[in-house]
Design a protein around this motif. Sequence first.
Motif, PDB file in Angstrom:
ATOM      1  N   ASN A  12      98.047   0.703 -15.631  1.00  0.00           N
ATOM      2  CA  ASN A  12      96.949   1.049 -14.718  1.00  0.00           C
ATOM      3  C   ASN A  12      96.991   0.176 -13.482  1.00  0.00           C
ATOM      4  O   ASN A  12      97.653  -0.865 -13.465  1.00  0.00           O
ATOM      5  N   ASP A  13      96.285   0.590 -12.448  1.00  0.00           N
ATOM      6  CA  ASP A  13      96.203  -0.156 -11.198  1.00  0.00           C
ATOM      7  C   ASP A  13      94.747  -0.547 -10.929  1.00  0.00           C
ATOM      8  O   ASP A  13      94.278  -0.490  -9.811  1.00  0.00           O
ATOM      9  N   LEU A  14      94.033  -0.925 -11.973  1.00  0.00           N
ATOM     10  CA  LEU A  14      92.624  -1.273 -11.835  1.00  0.00           C
ATOM     11  C   LEU A  14      92.451  -2.569 -11.053  1.00  0.00           C
ATOM     12  O   LEU A  14      93.282  -3.471 -11.117  1.00  0.00           O
ATOM     13  N   HIS A  15      91.332  -2.667 -10.317  1.00  0.00           N
ATOM     14  CA  HIS A  15      91.017  -3.890  -9.585  1.00  0.00           C
ATOM     15  C   HIS A  15      90.258  -4.834 -10.513  1.00  0.00           C
ATOM     16  O   HIS A  15      89.147  -5.264 -10.222  1.00  0.00           O
ATOM     17  N   GLN A  23      98.315  -7.089 -18.562  1.00  0.00           N
ATOM     18  CA  GLN A  23      99.617  -6.442 -18.375  1.00  0.00           C
ATOM     19  C   GLN A  23     100.709  -7.476 -18.101  1.00  0.00           C
ATOM     20  O   GLN A  23     101.831  -7.363 -18.601  1.00  0.00           O
ATOM     21  N   ILE A  24     100.382  -8.497 -17.315  1.00  0.00           N
ATOM     22  CA  ILE A  24     101.362  -9.548 -17.029  1.00  0.00           C
ATOM     23  C   ILE A  24     101.737 -10.286 -18.311  1.00  0.00           C
ATOM     24  O   ILE A  24     102.916 -10.574 -18.557  1.00  0.00           O
ATOM     25  N   ASP A  40      97.138  -2.727  -6.046  1.00  0.00           N
ATOM     26  CA  ASP A  40      96.623  -2.501  -4.683  1.00  0.00           C
ATOM     27  C   ASP A  40      97.722  -1.998  -3.747  1.00  0.00           C
ATOM     28  O   ASP A  40      97.734  -2.302  -2.566  1.00  0.00           O
ATOM     29  N   TRP A  41      98.636  -1.168  -4.312  1.00  0.00           N
ATOM     30  CA  TRP A  41      99.705  -0.589  -3.498  1.00  0.00           C
ATOM     31  C   TRP A  41      99.167   0.474  -2.545  1.00  0.00           C
ATOM     32  O   TRP A  41      99.831   0.855  -1.578  1.00  0.00           O
ATOM     33  N   ILE A 289     107.828   1.987 -13.900  1.00  0.00           N
ATOM     34  CA  ILE A 289     107.572   2.962 -14.957  1.00  0.00           C
ATOM     35  C   ILE A 289     106.073   3.060 -15.243  1.00  0.00           C
ATOM     36  O   ILE A 289     105.287   2.188 -14.878  1.00  0.00           O
ATOM     37  N   GLY A 290     105.686   4.166 -15.874  1.00  0.00           N
ATOM     38  CA  GLY A 290     104.311   4.354 -16.300  1.00  0.00           C
ATOM     39  C   GLY A 290     104.272   4.615 -17.796  1.00  0.00           C
ATOM     40  O   GLY A 290     104.784   5.629 -18.259  1.00  0.00           O
TER      41      GLY A 290
END
Length: 328
Positions: A12-15, A23-24, A40-41, A289-290
């Motif tokens: 996900n790309d959640l803030h 994830q890291i 934040d891409w 990847i997703g």
Amino acid sequence: MMMTSVNTDYNNDLHDWGAIEHQIKCIAEAGFSHTQWIHDWEGEYLYSRSEMFQARDVLSYYGLKAHTIHASEGGQRDIFDAQGHRVPHVRQRCTRIRKDYTNPNEYLRLAGVDLLKNRIDLCSHIGANAMVLHMQLSFGMFQKNKEDMEDYYHQVYKSFDEVQPYAKAAGVKIALENLLFTPVKYELDKFERMFSRYDPEFIGLCYDSGHASIMCQDNYYLYLQKFYDRLYVTHLQDTDSVPAENLDDDLSVLHADAHRVPFTGVLDWDEIAYWVAKAPLELPADFEIGLKYSQAFESQEEEMRLLADCHERAVKFYQMVLDAKEKQ
């Protein structure tokens, strides 16, 4: 030592710093040595210096090296159709963007330059050597009026001329990505213009293998073959492509961009490894990847199993590149 890299937003790309750190942590536990910071891409979010330090320290805590980042070029470019489907707004200029380095409005253009410099600062703080930029082309506008295309590039040149000394002073390269939706002839024109105007210490290529497998139906490796000497970043992913007659259907194209792990679709990974080996890209190559993107994993075990499988594929590709280097 085998080096491997995967995107920080594989799910996900959640803030949300909690979700980002999770994830890291999982990336590190799966065995990856490097990562591409992609959070934040998209959008107009500006990182504060304290957040840059936080990103640096979270990566350091888990033993990951920042390889590259994915920069933003302004607000979200999506609209919703009559059925409520999210549709990419890429054929015309998106008027909702307030930070847009391509904009004829000087205030908005300068705000867009500030956004690019913010991401260069992020690179500097976390130790990344390059940042990916879409450089989305309003090709529908270009098709109607060639003068609009020249006006667009006039603004792009003005902005990149201003960004160039800032990026070079920071030691950060900008890698322009081959995109979805945009016809190949406009992408080739983009790369040829930018690579002839700017030197390799500033502007290069980000090869997105999934995008190429969809848009470059005659040759998935076209951009690698033509511009391998400018290849600084990769977005390695696999797809099943899409029927050629669907290339004008933006929803079909979007859904085909599967971001699956390599070796699961139509691409020839020996061919890609050959060109990566010839390129000036600093290894490792970045996977993008997703894994069940924007969906919850059934369990922590499922998440780690999928990440471990991805890592094995990244190790395999790294070895393929090393083997290709030995043969050249």
